[in-house]
Design a protein around this motif. Sequence first.
Motif, PDB file in Angstrom:
ATOM      1  N   MET A  77       0.825  -1.202   0.000  1.00 38.19           N
ATOM      2  CA  MET A  77       0.000   0.000   0.000  1.00 38.19           C
ATOM      3  C   MET A  77       0.865   1.260   0.000  1.00 38.19           C
ATOM      4  O   MET A  77       1.967   1.263   0.526  1.00 38.19           O
ATOM      5  N   ILE A  78       0.313   2.307  -0.555  1.00 38.46           N
ATOM      6  CA  ILE A  78       0.954   3.624  -0.485  1.00 38.46           C
ATOM      7  C   ILE A  78       0.034   4.510   0.353  1.00 38.46           C
ATOM      8  O   ILE A  78      -1.172   4.637   0.063  1.00 38.46           O
ATOM      9  N   ILE A  79       0.595   5.073   1.417  1.00 36.18           N
ATOM     10  CA  ILE A  79      -0.215   5.740   2.436  1.00 36.18           C
ATOM     11  C   ILE A  79       0.283   7.162   2.640  1.00 36.18           C
ATOM     12  O   ILE A  79       1.502   7.398   2.731  1.00 36.18           O
ATOM     13  N   LEU A  80      -0.649   8.110   2.730  1.00 40.47           N
ATOM     14  CA  LEU A  80      -0.306   9.515   2.979  1.00 40.47           C
ATOM     15  C   LEU A  80      -0.825   9.925   4.353  1.00 40.47           C
ATOM     16  O   LEU A  80      -2.002   9.702   4.661  1.00 40.47           O
ATOM     17  N   ASP A  81       0.048  10.521   5.158  1.00 40.59           N
ATOM     18  CA  ASP A  81      -0.374  11.122   6.427  1.00 40.59           C
ATOM     19  C   ASP A  81      -0.400  12.640   6.202  1.00 40.59           C
ATOM     20  O   ASP A  81       0.646  13.293   6.185  1.00 40.59           O
ATOM     21  N   LEU A  82      -1.607  13.156   6.024  1.00 41.34           N
ATOM     22  CA  LEU A  82      -1.789  14.561   5.635  1.00 41.34           C
ATOM     23  C   LEU A  82      -1.748  15.460   6.872  1.00 41.34           C
ATOM     24  O   LEU A  82      -2.548  15.280   7.786  1.00 41.34           O
ATOM     25  N   GLY A  83      -0.818  16.409   6.914  1.00 35.43           N
ATOM     26  CA  GLY A  83      -0.648  17.253   8.096  1.00 35.43           C
ATOM     27  C   GLY A  83       0.001  16.435   9.199  1.00 35.43           C
ATOM     28  O   GLY A  83      -0.478  16.377  10.330  1.00 35.43           O
ATOM     29  N   CYS A  84       1.133  15.830   8.858  1.00 37.75           N
ATOM     30  CA  CYS A  84       1.738  14.805   9.736  1.00 37.75           C
ATOM     31  C   CYS A  84       2.386  15.390  10.980  1.00 37.75           C
ATOM     32  O   CYS A  84       2.717  14.650  11.904  1.00 37.75           O
ATOM     33  N   GLY A  85       2.609  16.733  11.015  1.00 38.23           N
ATOM     34  CA  GLY A  85       3.265  17.325  12.176  1.00 38.23           C
ATOM     35  C   GLY A  85       4.638  16.703  12.386  1.00 38.23           C
ATOM     36  O   GLY A  85       5.393  16.490  11.433  1.00 38.23           O
ATOM     37  N   THR A  86       4.942  16.348  13.631  1.00 31.21           N
ATOM     38  CA  THR A  86       6.277  15.801  13.922  1.00 31.21           C
ATOM     39  C   THR A  86       6.357  14.289  13.655  1.00 31.21           C
ATOM     40  O   THR A  86       7.309  13.636  14.070  1.00 31.21           O
ATOM     41  N   GLY A  87       5.342  13.739  12.996  1.00 30.10           N
ATOM     42  CA  GLY A  87       5.466  12.389  12.451  1.00 30.10           C
ATOM     43  C   GLY A  87       5.113  11.248  13.386  1.00 30.10           C
ATOM     44  O   GLY A  87       5.368  10.082  13.048  1.00 30.10           O
ATOM     45  N   THR A  88       4.482  11.538  14.531  1.00 31.25           N
ATOM     46  CA  THR A  88       4.164  10.465  15.483  1.00 31.25           C
ATOM     47  C   THR A  88       3.291   9.388  14.826  1.00 31.25           C
ATOM     48  O   THR A  88       3.609   8.189  14.874  1.00 31.25           O
ATOM     49  N   LEU A  89       2.187   9.823  14.182  1.00 30.32           N
ATOM     50  CA  LEU A  89       1.286   8.864  13.545  1.00 30.32           C
ATOM     51  C   LEU A  89       1.954   8.231  12.320  1.00 30.32           C
ATOM     52  O   LEU A  89       1.809   7.020  12.077  1.00 30.32           O
ATOM     53  N   VAL A 137      -5.403   7.655   2.854  1.00 31.22           N
ATOM     54  CA  VAL A 137      -4.941   8.944   3.366  1.00 31.22           C
ATOM     55  C   VAL A 137      -5.436   9.051   4.803  1.00 31.22           C
ATOM     56  O   VAL A 137      -6.624   8.786   5.073  1.00 31.22           O
ATOM     57  N   PHE A 138      -4.553   9.398   5.723  1.00 30.29           N
ATOM     58  CA  PHE A 138      -4.918   9.643   7.120  1.00 30.29           C
ATOM     59  C   PHE A 138      -4.735  11.127   7.418  1.00 30.29           C
ATOM     60  O   PHE A 138      -3.813  11.758   6.893  1.00 30.29           O
ATOM     61  N   SER A 139      -5.585  11.658   8.296  1.00 38.44           N
ATOM     62  CA  SER A 139      -5.425  13.053   8.692  1.00 38.44           C
ATOM     63  C   SER A 139      -5.867  13.197  10.139  1.00 38.44           C
ATOM     64  O   SER A 139      -7.033  12.978  10.463  1.00 38.44           O
ATOM     65  N   SER A 140      -4.917  13.531  11.006  1.00 37.51           N
ATOM     66  CA  SER A 140      -5.214  13.610  12.433  1.00 37.51           C
ATOM     67  C   SER A 140      -5.097  15.062  12.902  1.00 37.51           C
ATOM     68  O   SER A 140      -4.003  15.651  12.843  1.00 37.51           O
ATOM     69  N   LEU A 141      -6.223  15.621  13.303  1.00 37.14           N
ATOM     70  CA  LEU A 141      -6.285  16.962  13.914  1.00 37.14           C
ATOM     71  C   LEU A 141      -5.703  18.051  13.003  1.00 37.14           C
ATOM     72  O   LEU A 141      -4.987  18.943  13.457  1.00 37.14           O
ATOM     73  N   VAL A 142      -6.027  17.965  11.727  1.00 39.69           N
ATOM     74  CA  VAL A 142      -5.537  18.935  10.740  1.00 39.69           C
ATOM     75  C   VAL A 142      -6.685  19.769  10.154  1.00 39.69           C
ATOM     76  O   VAL A 142      -6.559  20.989  10.006  1.00 39.69           O
ATOM     77  N   LEU A 143      -7.808  19.128   9.864  1.00 35.03           N
ATOM     78  CA  LEU A 143      -8.866  19.825   9.104  1.00 35.03           C
ATOM     79  C   LEU A 143      -9.416  21.042   9.851  1.00 35.03           C
ATOM     80  O   LEU A 143      -9.886  21.984   9.226  1.00 35.03           O
ATOM     81  N   HIS A 144      -9.321  21.043  11.194  1.00 40.90           N
ATOM     82  CA  HIS A 144      -9.842  22.210  11.921  1.00 40.90           C
ATOM     83  C   HIS A 144      -8.893  23.408  11.818  1.00 40.90           C
ATOM     84  O   HIS A 144      -9.228  24.494  12.296  1.00 40.90           O
ATOM     85  N   HIS A 145      -7.732  23.209  11.203  1.00 42.21           N
ATOM     86  CA  HIS A 145      -6.830  24.348  10.969  1.00 42.21           C
ATOM     87  C   HIS A 145      -7.198  25.104   9.686  1.00 42.21           C
ATOM     88  O   HIS A 145      -6.645  26.167   9.426  1.00 42.21           O
ATOM     89  N   LEU A 146      -8.072  24.523   8.870  1.00 47.85           N
ATOM     90  CA  LEU A 146      -8.346  25.092   7.547  1.00 47.85           C
ATOM     91  C   LEU A 146      -9.637  25.907   7.546  1.00 47.85           C
ATOM     92  O   LEU A 146     -10.610  25.541   8.217  1.00 47.85           O
ATOM     93  N   THR A 147      -9.660  26.988   6.754  1.00 47.71           N
ATOM     94  CA  THR A 147     -10.914  27.714   6.547  1.00 47.71           C
ATOM     95  C   THR A 147     -11.869  26.786   5.791  1.00 47.71           C
ATOM     96  O   THR A 147     -11.436  25.799   5.174  1.00 47.71           O
ATOM     97  N   THR A 148     -13.152  27.133   5.788  1.00 48.78           N
ATOM     98  CA  THR A 148     -14.130  26.291   5.085  1.00 48.78           C
ATOM     99  C   THR A 148     -13.730  26.129   3.622  1.00 48.78           C
ATOM    100  O   THR A 148     -13.779  25.022   3.065  1.00 48.78           O
ATOM    101  N   GLN A 149     -13.298  27.206   3.006  1.00 48.28           N
ATOM    102  CA  GLN A 149     -12.936  27.140   1.583  1.00 48.28           C
ATOM    103  C   GLN A 149     -11.679  26.284   1.359  1.00 48.28           C
ATOM    104  O   GLN A 149     -11.648  25.442   0.457  1.00 48.28           O
ATOM    105  N   ASP A 150     -10.672  26.470   2.205  1.00 48.07           N
ATOM    106  CA  ASP A 150      -9.450  25.662   2.059  1.00 48.07           C
ATOM    107  C   ASP A 150      -9.732  24.192   2.376  1.00 48.07           C
ATOM    108  O   ASP A 150      -9.148  23.288   1.768  1.00 48.07           O
ATOM    109  N   ARG A 151     -10.641  23.944   3.335  1.00 46.98           N
ATOM    110  CA  ARG A 151     -10.991  22.551   3.654  1.00 46.98           C
ATOM    111  C   ARG A 151     -11.671  21.909   2.445  1.00 46.98           C
ATOM    112  O   ARG A 151     -11.382  20.769   2.086  1.00 46.98           O
ATOM    113  N   ARG A 152     -12.563  22.656   1.808  1.00 43.83           N
ATOM    114  CA  ARG A 152     -13.233  22.116   0.607  1.00 43.83           C
ATOM    115  C   ARG A 152     -12.189  21.746  -0.450  1.00 43.83           C
ATOM    116  O   ARG A 152     -12.217  20.654  -1.017  1.00 43.83           O
ATOM    117  N   ARG A 153     -11.227  22.636  -0.670  1.00 46.71           N
ATOM    118  CA  ARG A 153     -10.189  22.350  -1.675  1.00 46.71           C
ATOM    119  C   ARG A 153      -9.338  21.156  -1.240  1.00 46.71           C
ATOM    120  O   ARG A 153      -8.971  20.317  -2.065  1.00 46.71           O
TER     121      ARG A 153
END
Length: 170
Positions: free
Chosen positions: A1-13, A70-86
């Motif tokens: 598998m090829i896996i993306l951790d979106l907004g990975c921060g310091t890489g714990t996950l 694709v995994f995303s942990s505690l990232v989407l709340h950093h985005l504006t509604t428009q940026d989240r949509r994109r």
Amino acid sequence: MIILDLGCGTGTLTILIKQSQPTADVVGFDGDPQVLEIARAKAAQENVNLTFDQGMAYQLPYPDNSFDRVFSSLVLHHLTTQDRRRALEQVYRVLKPGGEFWIIDFGKPHNALAFVISLVMRNLERTSDLIAGLLPEQLRRAGFEQVEQRERFMTLFGTIALYRARKAEL
Ligand SMILES: C[S@@+](CC[C@H](N)C(=O)[O-])C[C@H]1O[C@@H](n2cnc3c(N)ncnc32)[C@H](O)[C@@H]1O
């Protein structure tokens, strides 16, 4: 598998994913070059082979149909509604058909204490959509199907929810 951790921060996950799936190719992605430096150092210390890329979640530098998960942990709340949509549209684009997007982030309050906490948290502009429970609909609008809230957790910041969404098979 090829896996993306979106907004990975310091890489714990990112590191945990690779350690639990050693044969997968795992990519950590974040907008902040400084956290990526820390992530690279942590990965080297743990002796895991990861790729870390820098960029914005709403402008992913990957070809269409690149990732199985694709995994995303505690990232989407950093985005504006428009940026989240994109960003959701970009995740949909880079997922392979049948691929899955797993998200953990603020969710709709599920008990009285979470509701009281949400009275404060919902005043943060970028968090309010998530606390109003709008993320599943935003995922569907980006093209995802089988959008589900799989779990929810009570935390000091209120309800945190785990969502899964799929890109249709061809
Ligand atoms: C709260 S941290 C979460 C880090 C990690 N996922 C975790 O759970 O430990 C949020 C991360 O999202 C990244 N971020 C915020 N907005 C972003 C954007 N538009 N594009 C890429 N990364 C972003 C931040 O740089 C930060 O590292």
